[in-house]
Design an enzyme around this catalytic site. Structure first.
Site, PDB file in Angstrom:
ATOM      1  N   ALA A   1     -25.111  -7.380   7.283  1.00 44.71           N
ATOM      2  CA  ALA A   1     -24.622  -7.049   6.081  1.00 44.71           C
ATOM      3  C   ALA A   1     -23.315  -6.249   6.086  1.00 44.71           C
ATOM      4  O   ALA A   1     -22.336  -6.553   5.517  1.00 44.71           O
ATOM      5  CB  ALA A   1     -25.570  -6.475   5.230  1.00 44.71           C
TER       6      ALA A   1
ATOM      7  N   LEU B   1     -28.982 -11.981   7.606  1.00 44.23           N
ATOM      8  CA  LEU B   1     -28.994 -11.891   9.066  1.00 44.23           C
ATOM      9  C   LEU B   1     -29.162 -13.390   9.411  1.00 44.23           C
ATOM     10  O   LEU B   1     -28.926 -14.003  10.299  1.00 44.23           O
ATOM     11  CB  LEU B   1     -29.963 -11.032   9.344  1.00 44.23           C
ATOM     12  CG  LEU B   1     -29.897 -10.475  10.978  1.00 44.23           C
ATOM     13  CD1 LEU B   1     -28.589 -10.071  11.099  1.00 44.23           C
ATOM     14  CD2 LEU B   1     -31.087  -9.643  11.003  1.00 44.23           C
TER      15      LEU B   1
ATOM     16  N   GLY C   1     -29.197  -9.769   2.036  1.00 44.02           N
ATOM     17  CA  GLY C   1     -30.300  -9.090   2.875  1.00 44.02           C
ATOM     18  C   GLY C   1     -31.452  -9.363   2.031  1.00 44.02           C
ATOM     19  O   GLY C   1     -32.335  -8.107   2.171  1.00 44.02           O
TER      20      GLY C   1
ATOM     21  N   HIS D   1     -37.082  -3.095  -8.844  1.00 47.04           N
ATOM     22  CA  HIS D   1     -38.276  -2.536  -8.497  1.00 47.04           C
ATOM     23  C   HIS D   1     -38.822  -1.247  -8.496  1.00 47.04           C
ATOM     24  O   HIS D   1     -39.507  -0.289  -7.715  1.00 47.04           O
ATOM     25  CB  HIS D   1     -38.585  -3.253  -7.096  1.00 47.04           C
ATOM     26  CG  HIS D   1     -38.755  -4.774  -6.873  1.00 47.04           C
ATOM     27  ND1 HIS D   1     -38.718  -5.305  -5.697  1.00 47.04           N
ATOM     28  CD2 HIS D   1     -39.008  -5.502  -7.733  1.00 47.04           C
ATOM     29  CE1 HIS D   1     -38.773  -6.639  -5.845  1.00 47.04           C
ATOM     30  NE2 HIS D   1     -39.125  -7.080  -7.027  1.00 47.04           N
TER      31      HIS D   1
ATOM     32  N   GLN E   1     -33.427  -4.893  -5.252  1.00 46.61           N
ATOM     33  CA  GLN E   1     -35.016  -4.808  -5.133  1.00 46.61           C
ATOM     34  C   GLN E   1     -34.961  -3.586  -4.218  1.00 46.61           C
ATOM     35  O   GLN E   1     -36.436  -3.285  -4.110  1.00 46.61           O
ATOM     36  CB  GLN E   1     -35.330  -6.066  -4.405  1.00 46.61           C
ATOM     37  CG  GLN E   1     -34.933  -7.326  -5.015  1.00 46.61           C
ATOM     38  CD  GLN E   1     -35.439  -8.437  -3.928  1.00 46.61           C
ATOM     39  OE1 GLN E   1     -36.585  -8.940  -3.799  1.00 46.61           O
ATOM     40  NE2 GLN E   1     -34.469  -9.102  -3.273  1.00 46.61           N
ATOM     41  N   ASN E   2     -34.344  -2.963  -3.956  1.00 46.41           N
ATOM     42  CA  ASN E   2     -34.573  -1.470  -3.073  1.00 46.41           C
ATOM     43  C   ASN E   2     -34.803  -0.430  -4.001  1.00 46.41           C
ATOM     44  O   ASN E   2     -34.224  -0.365  -5.164  1.00 46.41           O
ATOM     45  CB  ASN E   2     -33.036  -1.481  -2.002  1.00 46.41           C
ATOM     46  CG  ASN E   2     -33.244  -2.534  -1.018  1.00 46.41           C
ATOM     47  OD1 ASN E   2     -33.921  -3.310  -0.937  1.00 46.41           O
ATOM     48  ND2 ASN E   2     -31.971  -2.558  -0.444  1.00 46.41           N
TER      49      ASN E   2
HETATM   50  P1  NAD Z   1     -37.499  -8.403   3.472  1.00 46.16           P
HETATM   51  O1  NAD Z   1     -37.794  -7.376   4.520  1.00 46.16           O
HETATM   52  O2  NAD Z   1     -38.669  -9.573   2.921  1.00 46.16           O
HETATM   53  O3  NAD Z   1     -36.361  -9.234   3.925  1.00 46.16           O
HETATM   54  C1  NAD Z   1     -35.300  -8.700   4.584  1.00 46.16           C
HETATM   55  C2  NAD Z   1     -34.181  -9.619   4.893  1.00 46.16           C
HETATM   56  O4  NAD Z   1     -33.058  -8.951   5.339  1.00 46.16           O
HETATM   57  C3  NAD Z   1     -34.585 -10.648   5.985  1.00 46.16           C
HETATM   58  O5  NAD Z   1     -34.402 -11.764   5.502  1.00 46.16           O
HETATM   59  C4  NAD Z   1     -33.744 -10.119   6.947  1.00 46.16           C
HETATM   60  O6  NAD Z   1     -33.481 -11.275   7.989  1.00 46.16           O
HETATM   61  C5  NAD Z   1     -32.301  -9.803   6.500  1.00 46.16           C
HETATM   62  N1  NAD Z   1     -31.893  -8.644   7.328  1.00 46.16           N
HETATM   63  C6  NAD Z   1     -32.372  -7.604   8.195  1.00 46.16           C
HETATM   64  N2  NAD Z   1     -31.513  -6.870   8.771  1.00 46.16           N
HETATM   65  C7  NAD Z   1     -30.360  -7.235   8.255  1.00 46.16           C
HETATM   66  C8  NAD Z   1     -28.924  -6.985   8.179  1.00 46.16           C
HETATM   67  N3  NAD Z   1     -28.682  -5.946   8.973  1.00 46.16           N
HETATM   68  N4  NAD Z   1     -28.043  -7.364   7.313  1.00 46.16           N
HETATM   69  C9  NAD Z   1     -28.591  -8.598   6.687  1.00 46.16           C
HETATM   70  N5  NAD Z   1     -29.534  -9.049   6.406  1.00 46.16           N
HETATM   71  C10 NAD Z   1     -30.581  -8.398   6.993  1.00 46.16           C
HETATM   72  O7  NAD Z   1     -36.870  -7.483   2.152  1.00 46.16           O
HETATM   73  P2  NAD Z   1     -36.945  -8.032   0.441  1.00 46.16           P
HETATM   74  O8  NAD Z   1     -36.495  -9.470   0.470  1.00 46.16           O
HETATM   75  O9  NAD Z   1     -35.861  -6.973   0.062  1.00 46.16           O
HETATM   76  O10 NAD Z   1     -38.424  -8.035  -0.005  1.00 46.16           O
HETATM   77  C11 NAD Z   1     -39.303  -7.001   0.091  1.00 46.16           C
HETATM   78  C12 NAD Z   1     -39.748  -6.022  -0.911  1.00 46.16           C
HETATM   79  O11 NAD Z   1     -39.754  -4.808  -0.003  1.00 46.16           O
HETATM   80  C13 NAD Z   1     -38.788  -5.680  -2.100  1.00 46.16           C
HETATM   81  O12 NAD Z   1     -39.335  -5.953  -3.002  1.00 46.16           O
HETATM   82  C14 NAD Z   1     -38.254  -4.340  -1.681  1.00 46.16           C
HETATM   83  O13 NAD Z   1     -38.659  -3.531  -3.032  1.00 46.16           O
HETATM   84  C15 NAD Z   1     -39.274  -3.852  -0.542  1.00 46.16           C
HETATM   85  N6  NAD Z   1     -38.570  -2.955   0.398  1.00 46.16           N
HETATM   86  C16 NAD Z   1     -37.459  -2.081  -0.179  1.00 46.16           C
HETATM   87  C17 NAD Z   1     -36.783  -1.223   0.965  1.00 46.16           C
HETATM   88  C18 NAD Z   1     -35.583  -0.323   0.511  1.00 46.16           C
HETATM   89  O14 NAD Z   1     -35.749   0.225  -0.633  1.00 46.16           O
HETATM   90  N7  NAD Z   1     -34.907  -0.096   1.225  1.00 46.16           N
HETATM   91  C19 NAD Z   1     -37.258  -1.313   2.376  1.00 46.16           C
HETATM   92  C20 NAD Z   1     -38.242  -2.154   2.581  1.00 46.16           C
HETATM   93  C21 NAD Z   1     -38.882  -2.864   1.609  1.00 46.16           C
END
Ligand code: NAD
Length: 233
Positions: free
Chosen positions: A215, A198, A171, A104, A86-87
């Site tokens: 993670a 987490l 994650g 996404h 989703q990232n």
């Molecule tokens: P989210 O922020 O809703 O959830 C993130 C999850 O990861 C939480 O449950 C949290 O507890 C967990 N988490 C946090 N730190 C962690 C770690 N170190 N190890 C393991 N788990 C950990 O994100 P989502 O579920 O991906 O959904 C939100 C939307 O936001 C998605 O559609 C995504 O496309 C977008 N998004 C993407 C990025 C990116 O590309 N890196 C960043 C922010 C949001």
């Protein structure tokens, strides 16, 4: 497809990219409706372009962490792995993962709303930027799936989920559909399901197995279990 891995913002957190729900970071400064919806883009395209320009610039300095690297190692050790992320960052690619779907979209891609051509993009875009194909000015938008839009490659993902033996979710908070429903598809295909997060996600009760931790710590351990044959599924 033997193994389908779904990743969310949590896998990139230890690389320094803020998750969606982090108290700090870019997301905290803006309302989702303003920067991640087609209506928000129509209302204020400059704000939206600027938001994604900042996030695209961030990619120049971030590096994959042990969780991304472990998934690349899993793919090297087996020929039946698909990572669905989703990232919108490029950390799976940087780690070496090849079998990858960005459901996404990607920060490093833009799309012309006039001719629908998708381009690689590593720099800022502005309202004065022109489409390289049709030459129109001001029609380039981030190649990102916003709320209310259809995620990419859903047919391929659905096929993989319905034929997998192991589904791993890493994650992701389980708030955003359709990704939050993937565990149900995999279960109905008879797959073993595991959540590596987490904390328990919203859909944690849907998973047969749960491992809670960072993670960067839990993913390498789990991948080693698969590659050593310790985990039977
Ligand atoms: P989210 O922020 O809703 O959830 C993130 C999850 O990861 C939480 O449950 C949290 O507890 C967990 N988490 C946090 N730190 C962690 C770690 N170190 N190890 C393991 N788990 C950990 O994100 P989502 O579920 O991906 O959904 C939100 C939307 O936001 C998605 O559609 C995504 O496309 C977008 N998004 C993407 C990025 C990116 O590309 N890196 C960043 C922010 C949001």
């Amino acid at each position: 497809m033997g193994i389908v891995v779904l990743t969310g913002a949590g896998i990139s957190a230890e690389s320094g990219i803020a998750t969606f729900r982090d108290a700090n970071g870019l997301w905290a400064e803006h309302r989702v409706e303003d920067v991640a919806t087609p209506d928000g883009y129509e209302r204020n395209p400059l704000l939206v372009l600027d938001f994604y320009n900042k996030r695209r610039r961030e990619l120049k300095s971030v590096k994959p962490n042990p969780a991304h690297l472990a998934l690349a190692k899993l793919e090297q050790g087996r020929d039946d792995v698909l990572v669905v992320t989703q990232n919108v960052d490029n950390l799976h690619e940087q780690a070496g993962t090849k079998s990858l779907i960005h459901m996404h979209g990607e920060l490093n891609k833009i799309r012309c709303t006039e001719c629908e051509t998708v381009f690689d993009c590593y720099d800022d875009i502005t309202l004065a930027s022109k489409c390289e194909k049709c030459g129109t000015e001001g029609t380039l938008r981030p190649h990102i799936v916003w709320f209310g839009e259809m995620p990419f490659m859903m047919d391929e993902i659905s096929y993989a989920l319905h034929s997998c033996e192991l589904f791993i979710s890493i994650g992701t908070s389980g708030n955003v559909y359709p990704a939050a429903g993937f565990v149900q598809s995999a279960r109905s295909a008879g797959a073993h399901t595991v959540e590596l997060n987490l904390e328990p996600s919203l859909g944690a009760s849907m998973f047969k197995e749960k491992v809670h931790g960072k993670a960067g710590e839990v993913v390498p351990v789990y991948v080693n279990k698969i590659l050593s044959g310790e985990l039977e599924f």
